[in-house]
Design a protein around this motif. Structure first.
Motif, PDB file in Angstrom:
ATOM      1  N   ASP A 190      37.898  45.749  46.356  1.00 46.12           N
ATOM      2  CA  ASP A 190      37.264  44.808  45.424  1.00 46.12           C
ATOM      3  C   ASP A 190      35.800  44.582  45.801  1.00 46.12           C
ATOM      4  N   LYS A 191      35.564  44.379  47.101  1.00 43.87           N
ATOM      5  CA  LYS A 191      34.214  44.037  47.572  1.00 43.87           C
ATOM      6  C   LYS A 191      33.227  45.168  47.269  1.00 43.87           C
ATOM      7  N   HIS A 219      44.180  50.071  40.541  1.00 45.43           N
ATOM      8  CA  HIS A 219      44.870  49.093  41.397  1.00 45.43           C
ATOM      9  C   HIS A 219      45.385  49.786  42.662  1.00 45.43           C
ATOM     10  N   CYS A 220      45.435  49.042  43.772  1.00 46.40           N
ATOM     11  CA  CYS A 220      45.845  49.626  45.065  1.00 46.40           C
ATOM     12  C   CYS A 220      47.269  50.187  45.026  1.00 46.40           C
ATOM     13  N   THR A 229      42.504  44.897  43.311  1.00 48.53           N
ATOM     14  CA  THR A 229      43.618  43.949  43.173  1.00 48.53           C
ATOM     15  C   THR A 229      43.460  43.182  41.856  1.00 48.53           C
ATOM     16  N   VAL A 230      44.515  42.449  41.503  1.00 47.94           N
ATOM     17  CA  VAL A 230      44.458  41.646  40.275  1.00 47.94           C
ATOM     18  C   VAL A 230      43.362  40.576  40.391  1.00 47.94           C
ATOM     19  N   ALA A 268      45.892  39.057  33.288  1.00 41.26           N
ATOM     20  CA  ALA A 268      44.831  38.442  34.113  1.00 41.26           C
ATOM     21  C   ALA A 268      43.447  38.710  33.506  1.00 41.26           C
ATOM     22  N   VAL A 269      43.247  39.944  33.024  1.00 37.30           N
ATOM     23  CA  VAL A 269      41.961  40.291  32.401  1.00 37.30           C
ATOM     24  C   VAL A 269      41.784  39.479  31.117  1.00 37.30           C
ATOM     25  N   ILE A 270      42.828  39.419  30.311  1.00 39.67           N
ATOM     26  CA  ILE A 270      42.716  38.723  29.022  1.00 39.67           C
ATOM     27  C   ILE A 270      42.519  37.218  29.223  1.00 39.67           C
ATOM     28  N   GLU A 271      43.212  36.662  30.205  1.00 38.32           N
ATOM     29  CA  GLU A 271      43.011  35.224  30.494  1.00 38.32           C
ATOM     30  C   GLU A 271      41.566  34.978  30.935  1.00 38.32           C
TER      31      GLU A 271
END
Ligand SMILES: [Zn+2]
Length: 274
Positions: A190-191, A219-220, A229-230, A268-271
């Motif tokens: 992610d970083k 995703h991992c 990650t999410v 998660a993306v849509i939220e």
């Protein structure tokens, strides 16, 4: 925020085998969320316009090949959803949108396709946006497989900025005059990914419209060579939303096969878009 979600059950039932099993679990998980009632749901349908855009994007020979392989209908339906979402965003009926698909698009060039892709949904949407007077467009591809089809179809357009993060082969143009940026991020966390995003987003400061090609194969625990990650997807989307500000933001689903990852990542993306 007016967030549109474009979905058709054919994506789950008739999509490419590697991709289709994640579609319904993700959609069902989304519909169970409390925030789902704030979303606007649309079911794509194929019209003459989509056939016209298809014929302008791909050769007759390629379309015949896709028909012979049995994916013409679902690939065109996937692209129809992306085109419709782009139209609604360009005409200020939505602020952002997420498009489910049954086949992917970024490995589809004018006369070829591979890697679960058949028709280049994003290239067809860009063609439609140009018809509507939208010229300066960012295509940010974070699927860990390089978007060679998208590059071949539209990255020669000086008004298109193609930021392409990848972990496989470098398909970017070496001509620095073009706005096609290939960024190798093998095994990115992610970083690392978010740092690269912050570095490259300023190159697209002047665009009118933002398209994200979202593959949860990044995703991992999915099959690509990023290790995101999410929570990383949430932060990525928060930054994309902040960058977009009042400009339209369109997410188009790409790679990813794990149903349990899709059921977390896509909601998660849509939220985060809301
Ligand atoms: Zn991929």
């Amino acid at each position: 925020m007016r967030v549109g979600v474009f979905y058709h059950q054919d994506f789950a039932e008739r999509g490419y085998i590697t991709l289709r099993h994640r579609v319904k679990p993700a959609y069902d998980a989304l519909c169970k969320q409390e925030y789902a009632r704030r979303l606007k749901f649309f079911e794509p349908a194929i019209s003459q316009l989509h056939h016209d855009l298809l014929n302008q994007t791909h050769t007759e020979r390629h379309i015949e090949t896709v028909k012979a392989e049995g994916f013409h209908e679902v690939a065109l339906l996937s692209a129809a959803g992306v085109v419709s979402a782009a139209e609604m965003l360009a005409t200020d009926q939505l602020d952002s949108a997420f498009c489910f698909v049954g086949t992917a698009g970024h490995h589809a060039g004018r006369n070829y396709s591979w890697g679960f892709c058949y028709y280049n949904d994003v290239a067809m949407a860009v063609l439609r946006l140009k018809q509507l007077g939208v010229n300066k467009i960012l295509i940010l591809d974070m699927d860990p497989h390089s978007g060679d089809g998208t590059r071949d179809l539209i990255a020669l357009d000086p008004n298109i900025i193609h930021i392409n993060f990848f972990a496989d082969e470098d398909y970017s143009y070496q001509d620095k005059k073009l706005n096609n940026y290939g960024i190798l991020l093998d095994n990115a966390t992610d970083k690392v990914f978010l740092q690269a995003l912050d570095e490259y987003l300023p190159k697209a400061a002047g665009v009118e419209f933002i398209i994200v090609i979202f593959g949860h194969d990044s995703h991992c625990e999915d099959y690509g060579d990023f290790y995101l990650t999410v929570n990383g997807y949430r932060e990525f989307t928060r930054r994309m939303k902040s960058f977009s500000d009042t400009r339209p933001l369109l997410y188009v689903l790409s790679g990813g096969s794990q149903p349990q990852i899709a059921a977390q990542a896509i909601p998660a993306v849509i939220e985060s878009l809301l």
